[in-house]
Design a protein around this motif. Structure first.
Motif, PDB file in Angstrom:
ATOM      1  N   ARG A  32       0.834  -1.198   0.000  1.00 11.66           N
ATOM      2  CA  ARG A  32       0.000   0.000   0.000  1.00 11.66           C
ATOM      3  C   ARG A  32       0.872   1.253   0.000  1.00 11.66           C
ATOM      4  N   LEU A  33       0.397   2.260  -0.717  1.00  9.43           N
ATOM      5  CA  LEU A  33       1.053   3.563  -0.744  1.00  9.43           C
ATOM      6  C   LEU A  33       0.009   4.647  -0.536  1.00  9.43           C
ATOM      7  N   LYS A  34       0.397   5.689   0.185  1.00 11.10           N
ATOM      8  CA  LYS A  34      -0.414   6.892   0.301  1.00 11.10           C
ATOM      9  C   LYS A  34       0.447   8.061  -0.166  1.00 11.10           C
ATOM     10  N   ILE A  35      -0.173   8.945  -0.940  1.00 10.65           N
ATOM     11  CA  ILE A  35       0.515  10.143  -1.431  1.00 10.65           C
ATOM     12  C   ILE A  35      -0.277  11.347  -0.943  1.00 10.65           C
ATOM     13  N   LEU A  36       0.382  12.192  -0.162  1.00 13.31           N
ATOM     14  CA  LEU A  36      -0.229  13.388   0.411  1.00 13.31           C
ATOM     15  C   LEU A  36       0.316  14.619  -0.296  1.00 13.31           C
ATOM     16  N   TYR A  37      -0.563  15.552  -0.622  1.00  9.78           N
ATOM     17  CA  TYR A  37      -0.102  16.833  -1.157  1.00  9.78           C
ATOM     18  C   TYR A  37      -1.097  17.928  -0.811  1.00  9.78           C
ATOM     19  N   TRP A  38      -0.579  19.158  -0.801  1.00  7.09           N
ATOM     20  CA  TRP A  38      -1.398  20.333  -0.508  1.00  7.09           C
ATOM     21  C   TRP A  38      -1.947  20.846  -1.823  1.00  7.09           C
ATOM     22  N   ASP A  39      -3.265  20.990  -1.919  1.00  2.03           N
ATOM     23  CA  ASP A  39      -3.925  21.399  -3.150  1.00  2.03           C
ATOM     24  C   ASP A  39      -4.611  22.750  -2.950  1.00  2.03           C
ATOM     25  N   ARG A  40      -3.862  23.817  -3.000  1.00  5.54           N
ATOM     26  CA  ARG A  40      -4.321  25.203  -2.873  1.00  5.54           C
ATOM     27  C   ARG A  40      -5.061  25.533  -1.588  1.00  5.54           C
ATOM     28  N   ASP A  41      -6.094  24.775  -1.243  1.00  7.91           N
ATOM     29  CA  ASP A  41      -6.898  25.131  -0.080  1.00  7.91           C
ATOM     30  C   ASP A  41      -7.111  23.968   0.881  1.00  7.91           C
ATOM     31  N   GLY A  42      -6.348  22.914   0.732  1.00 11.44           N
ATOM     32  CA  GLY A  42      -6.478  21.774   1.635  1.00 11.44           C
ATOM     33  C   GLY A  42      -5.642  20.597   1.157  1.00 11.44           C
ATOM     34  N   TYR A  43      -5.532  19.600   2.018  1.00 11.82           N
ATOM     35  CA  TYR A  43      -4.763  18.411   1.674  1.00 11.82           C
ATOM     36  C   TYR A  43      -5.563  17.489   0.770  1.00 11.82           C
ATOM     37  N   ALA A  44      -4.852  16.795  -0.107  1.00 13.28           N
ATOM     38  CA  ALA A  44      -5.443  15.741  -0.930  1.00 13.28           C
ATOM     39  C   ALA A  44      -4.626  14.477  -0.671  1.00 13.28           C
ATOM     40  N   LEU A  45      -5.295  13.350  -0.720  1.00 13.85           N
ATOM     41  CA  LEU A  45      -4.654  12.082  -0.395  1.00 13.85           C
ATOM     42  C   LEU A  45      -5.016  11.047  -1.456  1.00 13.85           C
ATOM     43  N   CYS A  46      -4.000  10.428  -2.027  1.00 15.99           N
ATOM     44  CA  CYS A  46      -4.198   9.324  -2.968  1.00 15.99           C
ATOM     45  C   CYS A  46      -3.753   8.051  -2.269  1.00 15.99           C
ATOM     46  N   TYR A  47      -4.476   6.968  -2.489  1.00 13.60           N
ATOM     47  CA  TYR A  47      -4.207   5.716  -1.794  1.00 13.60           C
ATOM     48  C   TYR A  47      -4.254   4.592  -2.810  1.00 13.60           C
ATOM     49  N   LYS A  48      -3.216   3.754  -2.843  1.00 15.61           N
ATOM     50  CA  LYS A  48      -3.202   2.615  -3.758  1.00 15.61           C
ATOM     51  C   LYS A  48      -2.879   1.358  -2.979  1.00 15.61           C
ATOM     52  N   ARG A  49      -3.719   0.320  -3.173  1.00 21.01           N
ATOM     53  CA  ARG A  49      -3.501  -0.986  -2.562  1.00 21.01           C
ATOM     54  C   ARG A  49      -3.367  -2.001  -3.680  1.00 21.01           C
ATOM     55  N   LEU A  50      -2.299  -2.797  -3.635  1.00 17.58           N
ATOM     56  CA  LEU A  50      -2.096  -3.837  -4.630  1.00 17.58           C
ATOM     57  C   LEU A  50      -2.863  -5.093  -4.232  1.00 17.58           C
ATOM     58  N   GLU A  51      -3.473  -5.741  -5.181  1.00 14.56           N
ATOM     59  CA  GLU A  51      -4.162  -7.000  -4.923  1.00 14.56           C
ATOM     60  C   GLU A  51      -3.165  -8.154  -4.836  1.00 14.56           C
ATOM     61  N   ALA A  52      -2.040  -8.027  -5.520  1.00 20.29           N
ATOM     62  CA  ALA A  52      -0.989  -9.050  -5.466  1.00 20.29           C
ATOM     63  C   ALA A  52       0.362  -8.356  -5.597  1.00 20.29           C
ATOM     64  N   GLY A  53       1.359  -8.850  -4.878  1.00 22.35           N
ATOM     65  CA  GLY A  53       2.703  -8.285  -4.965  1.00 22.35           C
ATOM     66  C   GLY A  53       2.922  -7.114  -4.028  1.00 22.35           C
ATOM     67  N   THR A  54       4.102  -6.515  -4.149  1.00 18.99           N
ATOM     68  CA  THR A  54       4.473  -5.365  -3.322  1.00 18.99           C
ATOM     69  C   THR A  54       5.158  -4.310  -4.183  1.00 18.99           C
ATOM     70  N   PHE A  55       5.190  -3.096  -3.662  1.00 20.78           N
ATOM     71  CA  PHE A  55       5.934  -2.026  -4.316  1.00 20.78           C
ATOM     72  C   PHE A  55       7.412  -2.241  -4.043  1.00 20.78           C
ATOM     73  N   ARG A  56       8.233  -2.157  -5.066  1.00 23.42           N
ATOM     74  CA  ARG A  56       9.680  -2.353  -4.932  1.00 23.42           C
ATOM     75  C   ARG A  56      10.333  -0.976  -4.891  1.00 23.42           C
ATOM     76  N   LEU A  57      10.647  -0.529  -3.687  1.00 24.75           N
ATOM     77  CA  LEU A  57      11.163   0.817  -3.471  1.00 24.75           C
ATOM     78  C   LEU A  57      12.668   0.869  -3.695  1.00 24.75           C
ATOM     79  N   PRO A  58      13.196   2.048  -4.010  1.00 26.09           N
ATOM     80  CA  PRO A  58      14.648   2.183  -4.187  1.00 26.09           C
ATOM     81  C   PRO A  58      15.373   2.014  -2.860  1.00 26.09           C
ATOM     82  N   ARG A  59      16.645   1.662  -2.940  1.00 23.46           N
ATOM     83  CA  ARG A  59      17.468   1.549  -1.738  1.00 23.46           C
ATOM     84  C   ARG A  59      17.659   2.929  -1.137  1.00 23.46           C
ATOM     85  N   ALA A  60      17.610   2.991   0.182  1.00 27.20           N
ATOM     86  CA  ALA A  60      17.693   4.293   0.847  1.00 27.20           C
ATOM     87  C   ALA A  60      18.866   4.391   1.805  1.00 27.20           C
ATOM     88  N   ASP A  61      19.628   3.311   1.987  1.00 24.27           N
ATOM     89  CA  ASP A  61      20.723   3.264   2.956  1.00 24.27           C
ATOM     90  C   ASP A  61      20.196   3.661   4.333  1.00 24.27           C
TER      91      ASP A  61
END
Length: 123
Positions: free
Chosen positions: A60-89
């Protein structure tokens, strides 16, 4: 002939995108994620940047951003698998390009990507 934009052209006009490397509780809403953007990522949540948070399970991922007059939130859930994120050390957050976020959402493993050396003009 149709001319497609380069990745650099796509990335140039996009807002900055910050990915928190530590998992977030997906029950968090607008205000608690904004607090995380401030404390963990160290950026102003009302700056217009995109703030990406992942779940502990990586499906699952959530993306938060400020949209001129308030916060907006996008949410994505995968039915299978996972998000492969970059290495962050050891970093608490990393900055992504818009093209990298698109690849992440589309199922590309960002850990296996390798950037080749390119010329960059000094400022």
């Amino acid at each position: 002939m149709i001319s497609l934009p380069s990745l650099a052209q796509l990335d140039r006009g996009a807002p900055r995108i910050w990915l928190a490397t530590t998992p977030a509780d997906m029950r968090r809403g607008f205000d608690r994620l904004a607090e995380m953007a401030q404390s963990v990522i160290g950026q102003d949540p009302r700056s217009g940047h995109l703030f990406v948070f992942r779940s502990r399970g990586g499906d699952r991922l959530k993306i938060l951003y400020w949209d001129r007059d308030g916060y907006a939130l996008c949410y994505k859930r995968l039915e299978a698998g996972t998000f492969r994120l970059p290495r962050a050390d050891e970093a608490a957050s990393i900055e992504l390009r818009a093209s990298e976020l698109a690849m992440l959402l589309d199922g590309v493993d960002l850990r296996s990507l390798k950037r080749v050396k390119r010329f960059a003009r000094s400022s």
